[in-house]
Design a protein around this motif. Structure first.
Motif, PDB file in Angstrom:
ATOM      1  N   GLY A 241      49.408  29.932  50.455  1.00 21.36           N
ATOM      2  CA  GLY A 241      50.807  30.356  50.476  1.00 21.36           C
ATOM      3  C   GLY A 241      51.800  29.243  50.726  1.00 21.36           C
ATOM      4  O   GLY A 241      52.959  29.338  50.335  1.00 21.36           O
ATOM      5  N   ARG A 242      51.364  28.152  51.367  1.00 21.68           N
ATOM      6  CA  ARG A 242      52.283  27.037  51.620  1.00 21.68           C
ATOM      7  C   ARG A 242      52.636  26.305  50.327  1.00 21.68           C
ATOM      8  O   ARG A 242      53.615  25.555  50.277  1.00 21.68           O
ATOM      9  N   PHE A 243      51.803  26.485  49.294  1.00 21.66           N
ATOM     10  CA  PHE A 243      52.036  25.796  48.023  1.00 21.66           C
ATOM     11  C   PHE A 243      52.713  26.707  46.994  1.00 21.66           C
ATOM     12  O   PHE A 243      53.652  26.295  46.326  1.00 21.66           O
ATOM     13  N   LEU A 244      52.200  27.918  46.853  1.00 18.57           N
ATOM     14  CA  LEU A 244      52.739  28.866  45.884  1.00 18.57           C
ATOM     15  C   LEU A 244      52.695  30.274  46.481  1.00 18.57           C
ATOM     16  O   LEU A 244      51.769  30.594  47.233  1.00 18.57           O
ATOM     17  N   PRO A 245      53.664  31.127  46.139  1.00 16.95           N
ATOM     18  CA  PRO A 245      53.611  32.515  46.615  1.00 16.95           C
ATOM     19  C   PRO A 245      52.334  33.195  46.125  1.00 16.95           C
ATOM     20  O   PRO A 245      51.959  33.058  44.956  1.00 16.95           O
ATOM     21  N   VAL A 246      51.673  33.934  47.012  1.00 13.89           N
ATOM     22  CA  VAL A 246      50.410  34.551  46.633  1.00 13.89           C
ATOM     23  C   VAL A 246      50.610  35.588  45.531  1.00 13.89           C
ATOM     24  O   VAL A 246      49.734  35.799  44.696  1.00 13.89           O
ATOM     25  N   ARG A 247      51.781  36.223  45.494  1.00 14.71           N
ATOM     26  CA  ARG A 247      52.028  37.204  44.427  1.00 14.71           C
ATOM     27  C   ARG A 247      52.040  36.514  43.065  1.00 14.71           C
ATOM     28  O   ARG A 247      51.523  37.046  42.082  1.00 14.71           O
ATOM     29  N   PHE A 251      49.542  37.112  39.918  1.00 11.67           N
ATOM     30  CA  PHE A 251      50.071  37.374  38.582  1.00 11.67           C
ATOM     31  C   PHE A 251      49.437  36.434  37.565  1.00 11.67           C
ATOM     32  O   PHE A 251      49.047  36.845  36.461  1.00 11.67           O
ATOM     33  N   ALA A 252      49.307  35.154  37.938  1.00  7.99           N
ATOM     34  CA  ALA A 252      48.685  34.180  37.042  1.00  7.99           C
ATOM     35  C   ALA A 252      47.204  34.478  36.833  1.00  7.99           C
ATOM     36  O   ALA A 252      46.675  34.312  35.719  1.00  7.99           O
ATOM     37  N   MET A 253      46.507  34.930  37.887  1.00  8.31           N
ATOM     38  CA  MET A 253      45.090  35.280  37.758  1.00  8.31           C
ATOM     39  C   MET A 253      44.907  36.467  36.817  1.00  8.31           C
ATOM     40  O   MET A 253      43.999  36.479  35.972  1.00  8.31           O
ATOM     41  N   LEU A 294      46.841  46.206  35.686  1.00  5.94           N
ATOM     42  CA  LEU A 294      46.233  45.426  36.765  1.00  5.94           C
ATOM     43  C   LEU A 294      47.293  44.908  37.734  1.00  5.94           C
ATOM     44  O   LEU A 294      47.112  44.963  38.966  1.00  5.94           O
ATOM     45  N   ASN A 295      48.399  44.413  37.203  1.00  4.79           N
ATOM     46  CA  ASN A 295      49.471  43.954  38.079  1.00  4.79           C
ATOM     47  C   ASN A 295      50.046  45.103  38.901  1.00  4.79           C
ATOM     48  O   ASN A 295      50.451  44.916  40.049  1.00  4.79           O
ATOM     49  N   VAL A 354      54.352  32.065  31.828  1.00  2.90           N
ATOM     50  CA  VAL A 354      53.918  32.725  33.073  1.00  2.90           C
ATOM     51  C   VAL A 354      55.074  32.818  34.060  1.00  2.90           C
ATOM     52  O   VAL A 354      55.291  33.870  34.680  1.00  2.90           O
ATOM     53  N   VAL A 355      55.818  31.721  34.235  1.00  3.12           N
ATOM     54  CA  VAL A 355      56.938  31.741  35.181  1.00  3.12           C
ATOM     55  C   VAL A 355      57.984  32.757  34.751  1.00  3.12           C
ATOM     56  O   VAL A 355      58.500  33.538  35.561  1.00  3.12           O
TER      57      VAL A 355
END
Length: 370
Positions: A241-247, A251-253, A294-295, A354-355
């Motif tokens: 989470g310190r690098f990227l929001p887990v959500r 979403f990317a996964m 899935l999302n 993706v973004v």
């Protein structure tokens, strides 16, 4: 009408935060048990109800009219135990904050021991534990016991403090310790204690109070696959989470799985003799549809769409994806013209897609209801 004013009393010492969902039959007996356990302590109970369809909110309001120590925070359009606990804590002025489940499976009789550990012994946090000497999981079956111990072993790796039961949902904390951790709390899932300890900027002084986990008498257990899912999400949040929001990571996964589905449908369609354009169109529709559902149950589980909103959300997701696809192709083509490296151009296009898809679907498809 004459208003009855409360009589002067000693300062408030303790708030008991009780997050609930469909616990209407348990509220009155739990409050009676708190009354007996907390004799001599100035306390209040905040029942945080996630808009239970069984009338838990109405039951609580009826009890609150007869007892000013009972308060309700009823949340509309959002769910989650951790976020409910945080809202309950922030709704109280008490210096000490206890968390206990609304199903009466936690032993309220040990609350005075927790309070003594904080007030008399100077601890920051007192945790009700099932796994130290004197504690027990009660009548759990072997499979649930093994799952709990496995999750406990994983969670202990993330914490700055040694605890025998970091998965406990039964604890008491000083307000200053909670406020210090608050900016870093994830508010994800069911395991607020683990989130609290992992988010604290300093090492907490922790006391463990053993208790025996009781069987539920009324209502249905909340222990299901969703608990394991949200525990895994919390682990991701505290690790990355310190690098990227887990959500965004989720979403990317999901998008990566969608890419595999897309290629499988495309390859199967061509092998079956379909024209590339038709096979590609079919692959896009199937992959986007799968990604949406899935999302809906994973990435945006706390804002899950249901009923008519589900199908309107699907159409919105299609529109967002179509615009993202245009951006993907446009950026990829631009990078290819500049660098003439096909894989770099492809990655650039995917990244932009993706973004965009994440930002736009968060805004238009899974927006928070007002």
């Amino acid at each position: 009408m004459t208003m009855l004013l409360p009589s002067p009393q000693s300062p408030l010492q303790l708030a008991v935060i009780i997050p609930v969902l469909n616990e209407s039959a348990n509220i009155a007996p739990l409050l009676a048990r708190l009354e007996a356990a907390l004799a001599g302590i100035v306390w209040e109970a905040l029942i945080v109800d996630d808009d239970s369809p069984d009338g838990t909110g109405d039951v609580t309001r009826r009890l609150a009219r007869a007892d000013p120590r009972v308060r309700i925070v009823q949340r509309i359009g959002r769910r989650g135990l951790s976020s409910a606990v945080i809202e309950g804590m922030m709704a109280s002025a008490a210096p000490l904050l206890a968390v206990i489940d609304g199903d009466m499976q936690h032993d309220e009789a040990v609350l005075p021991q927790m309070l003594a550990a904080l007030v008399d012994d100077g601890h920051d946090l007192a945790v009700g534990t099932r796994y130290s000497d004197g504690g027990s999981t009660g009548d759990w079956d072997a499979s649930r016991e093994k799952m709990s111990r496995f999750a406990t072993a994983l969670s202990r790796r993330l914490l700055k403090a040694e605890m025998s039961d970091p998965m406990s949902g039964f604890f008491m904390v000083r307000r200053e310790a909670m406020m210090a951790a608050l900016p870093n709390l994830s508010s994800i899932g069911f395991k607020i204690l683990m989130d609290l300890v992992a988010s604290s900027p300093t090492r907490l002084k922790i006391a463990e109070i053993p208790y025996t986990f009781r069987n539920r008498i009324h209502g249905e257990s909340k222990f299901d696959a969703r608990v394991a899912q949200e525990f895994a999400i919390l682990l991701l949040e505290k690790t990355f989470g310190r690098f990227l929001p887990v959500r965004f990571l989720m979403f990317a996964m999901v998008g990566s799985l969608g890419l595999l589905v897309h290629l499988a449908i495309l390859g199967g369609g061509i092998s079956a003799g379909l024209a590339f354009k038709l096979a590609q169109t079919l692959a896009v529709i199937v992959a986007m549809t799968g990604n949406f559902f899935l999302n809906n149950v994973l990435t945006f589980r706390d804002m899950r769409l249901r009923g008519g909103r589900l199908w309107r959300g699907l159409l919105s997701f299609y529109a967002v994806g179509a615009i993202g696809a245009v951006g993907n192709v446009g950026v990829g083509n631009l990078v290819f013209k500049m660098q003439h490296v096909w894989w770099l151009a492809g990655l650039a296009g995917v990244a932009v897609g993706v973004v965009w898809n994440y930002a736009a679907s968060s805004l238009f498809t899974w927006r928070v209801r007002k």
